[in-house]
Design an enzyme around this catalytic site. Structure first.
Site, short mmCIF file in Angstrom:
data_model
loop_
_atom_site.label_atom_id
_atom_site.label_comp_id
_atom_site.label_asym_id
_atom_site.label_seq_id
_atom_site.Cartn_x
_atom_site.Cartn_y
_atom_site.Cartn_z
N SER A 162 0.83 -1.20 0.00
CA SER A 162 0.00 0.00 0.00
C SER A 162 0.88 1.27 0.00
O SER A 162 1.63 1.49 -0.94
CB SER A 162 -0.96 -0.03 1.19
OG SER A 162 -1.94 0.96 1.07
N ASP A 186 -0.37 -4.07 -4.01
CA ASP A 186 -1.51 -3.17 -4.09
C ASP A 186 -1.15 -1.76 -3.63
O ASP A 186 -1.64 -1.28 -2.59
CB ASP A 186 -2.71 -3.70 -3.30
CG ASP A 186 -4.02 -3.24 -3.93
OD1 ASP A 186 -4.10 -3.18 -5.17
OD2 ASP A 186 -4.97 -2.92 -3.20
N HIS A 256 -7.83 -5.52 -0.65
CA HIS A 256 -6.56 -4.80 -0.57
C HIS A 256 -5.46 -5.71 -0.05
O HIS A 256 -4.34 -5.74 -0.59
CB HIS A 256 -6.76 -3.59 0.34
CG HIS A 256 -5.67 -2.55 0.27
ND1 HIS A 256 -5.10 -2.13 -0.91
CD2 HIS A 256 -5.05 -1.85 1.26
CE1 HIS A 256 -4.18 -1.20 -0.65
NE2 HIS A 256 -4.12 -1.03 0.66
#
Length: 481
Positions: A162, A186, A256
């Site tokens: 992330s 991601d 996610h």
């Protein structure tokens, strides 16, 4: 009395020694915060937790004053930095131990867990995002020290989750893209979507950059960022993740986080997740991009840790960017097994519809593939090759179940007259293909039959009906008619 005096003099030395020994054995842990810290906010503080095979379960903190941890940092080894992202509740990521231990099972790496939970824990996402460059500056200080001790940028591998993916990119930019590899899991989308390359992860930030996009319609970044960008299940809804908000926090984070669990799965020897370079998910699902022979001995790219086997091929491209699509199962190890399902049909009029196939083993295990992404077009004497995906690799098929549908509820029922159906394994291309000849699929009616190896099926190819005079006795029952 003399014994007491002796012990009195000795005790301070013993305590001092035990204090030193205790420091050497101190195990540092990832910062564990809670919702209170998230509400009031946290100032940035970074722990650099070092794991090696020597201390696989007892992290050392690479603070400058901690000489014990630095002594364990062998700069001639490959060093893997793992950097997490935004932490709205302050709890440690659930995947930390798994990724560390599975990497160390592969080799004696330096694993440096970048713990910036103090700074990432806040209800205000933009506060955490604003601290990413400062985290990158701290990492550069450590890497500079490693270089001074004889380390190399080539041996640096950064895995970022992330916001951690963009932190990794910022570090790479400071070395003009000369570090060995960056994997973005991601990468965060909010506040980074649409930003220029200098403000986010980019394929020039390392010698090789691979990215997994698992939540492009919410928390993740949609567009390509690396030399190869993997889009599991198209990059949106991941199988096994909740579909409604009634599931609580899992609804928001499951897609996610799936990128991380897919990467961890790639560290197992159970199976490898094969991916398919393609222009779009739609083309992949239509079976237009599943010919791995075009890449020679390389085959199709493998997701995760071993993706760098494609490095030389990818970076030599112009532009050096590739998108790869694939589907996954809903649970670990997530592997899907791909087959070609070929139909040669006899209908004089074109038929459009969808096919579902189930396979059953002699032990009764069943796996199913629904080819329902786009309607296939069946024309007379034209072979159609569909892409079937199963969550089990069945080497012995005892029964097959096939159903054809047009998807219409109120329309007339159609029939699909099949001259030949053939099932070919892509995962194991040397495995014998299975065939079925001369049968009819009535719409919405599942047909059950016994598969026949194609090299033997020609003997029965003339058999069309149960009472066909050219059929040997019992042939029709063998074919499952």
């Amino acid at each position: 009395m003399q014994l007491k005096l002796y012990l009195g003099y000795l005790l301070p030395f013993c305590l001092a020694f035990s204090h030193i020994a205790g420091d050497e054995e101190t195990c540092h842990e990832f910062t564990d915060l809670d919702l209170h810290h998230s509400i009031v906010g946290t100032e940035l503080k970074v722990q650099l937790l070092l794991y090696t095979r020597e201390n696989a379960n007892c992290a050392g903190d690479l603070n400058k004053e901690n000489t014990t941890a630095f002594n364990r940092l062998n700069v001639t080894r490959k060093t893997i930095f793992i950097t997490h992202g935004y932490r709205p509740t302050g709890s440690p990521p659930v995947w930390l131990d798994a990724i560390v231990q599975k990497l160390l099972a592969i080799d004696d790496f330096n694993i440096i867990l970048v713990d910036w939970n103090r700074g990432a824990t806040t209800l205000l996402y933009h506060h955490a995002a604003a601290r990413t460059r400062k985290v990158a500056d701290i990492l550069k200080e450590l890497i500079d020290q490693m270089l001074e001790q004889g380390g190399s940028l080539q041996s640096i591998y950064m895995i970022g989750v992330s916001l951690g993916a963009h932190i990794s990119g910022f570090v790479g930019k400071m070395y003009n893209g000369t570090i060995g590899r960056i994997t973005g899991l991601d990468p965060a989308g909010p506040l980074f979507n649409g930003k220029p390359p200098e403000d986010r992860l980019h394929h020039t930030d390392a010698q090789f950059v691979d990215v997994v996009h698992s939540d492009i319609d919410a928390l993740g970044y949609r567009e390509t960022l690396g030399n190869i960008d993997f889009y599991p299940n198209g990059g949106t809804d991941q199988p096994g993740c909740p579909k409604t908000i009634l599931s609580g926090s899992e609804y928001f984070k499951c897609d996610h986080q799936r990128s991380v669990f897919l990467y961890i799965a790639s560290l197992n020897e159970t199976c490898s997740v094969t991916t398919f370079p393609c222009e779009s998910y739609k083309d992949y699902r239509a079976g237009k991009c599943v010919d791995c022979s075009q890449f020679g001995s390389l085959g199709c790219p493998i997701l995760g840790f071993y993706a760098d086997e494609w490095k030389d091929y990818l970076v030599a491209k112009n532009p050096p960017v590739t998108k790869a699509y694939f589907d996954t199962a809903s649970a670990k190890p997530f592997c899907m097994f791909h087959y070609h399902l070929d139909f040669l049909t006899l209908n004089s009029k074109t038929r459009r519809g969808y096919v579902t196939i189930r396979l059953e083993t002699p032990a009764g295990n069943v796996t199913e593939s629904k080819m329902d992404q786009d309607a296939a077009t069946f024309e007379q004497n034209q072979e159609v090759s569909l892409l079937a995906r199963f969550d089990q690799d069945i080497d012995q098929v005892s029964r097959m179940f096939v159903k054809f549908t047009t998807g219409s509820v109120i329309g007339p029922k159609y029939k699909l007259r099949v001259q030949r159906m053939r099932l070919r394994s892509m995962t194991n291309p040397d495995r014998a293909a299975l065939c079925r000849y001369d049968f009819v699929l009535e719409e919405n009616v599942e047909v059950e039959f016994l598969p026949v190896p194609c090299q033997n099926a020609n003997f029965f190819s003339a058999c069309c009906t149960e009472d066909a005079p050219q059929c040997p006795a019992g042939a029709y029952s063998v074919l499952g008619g």
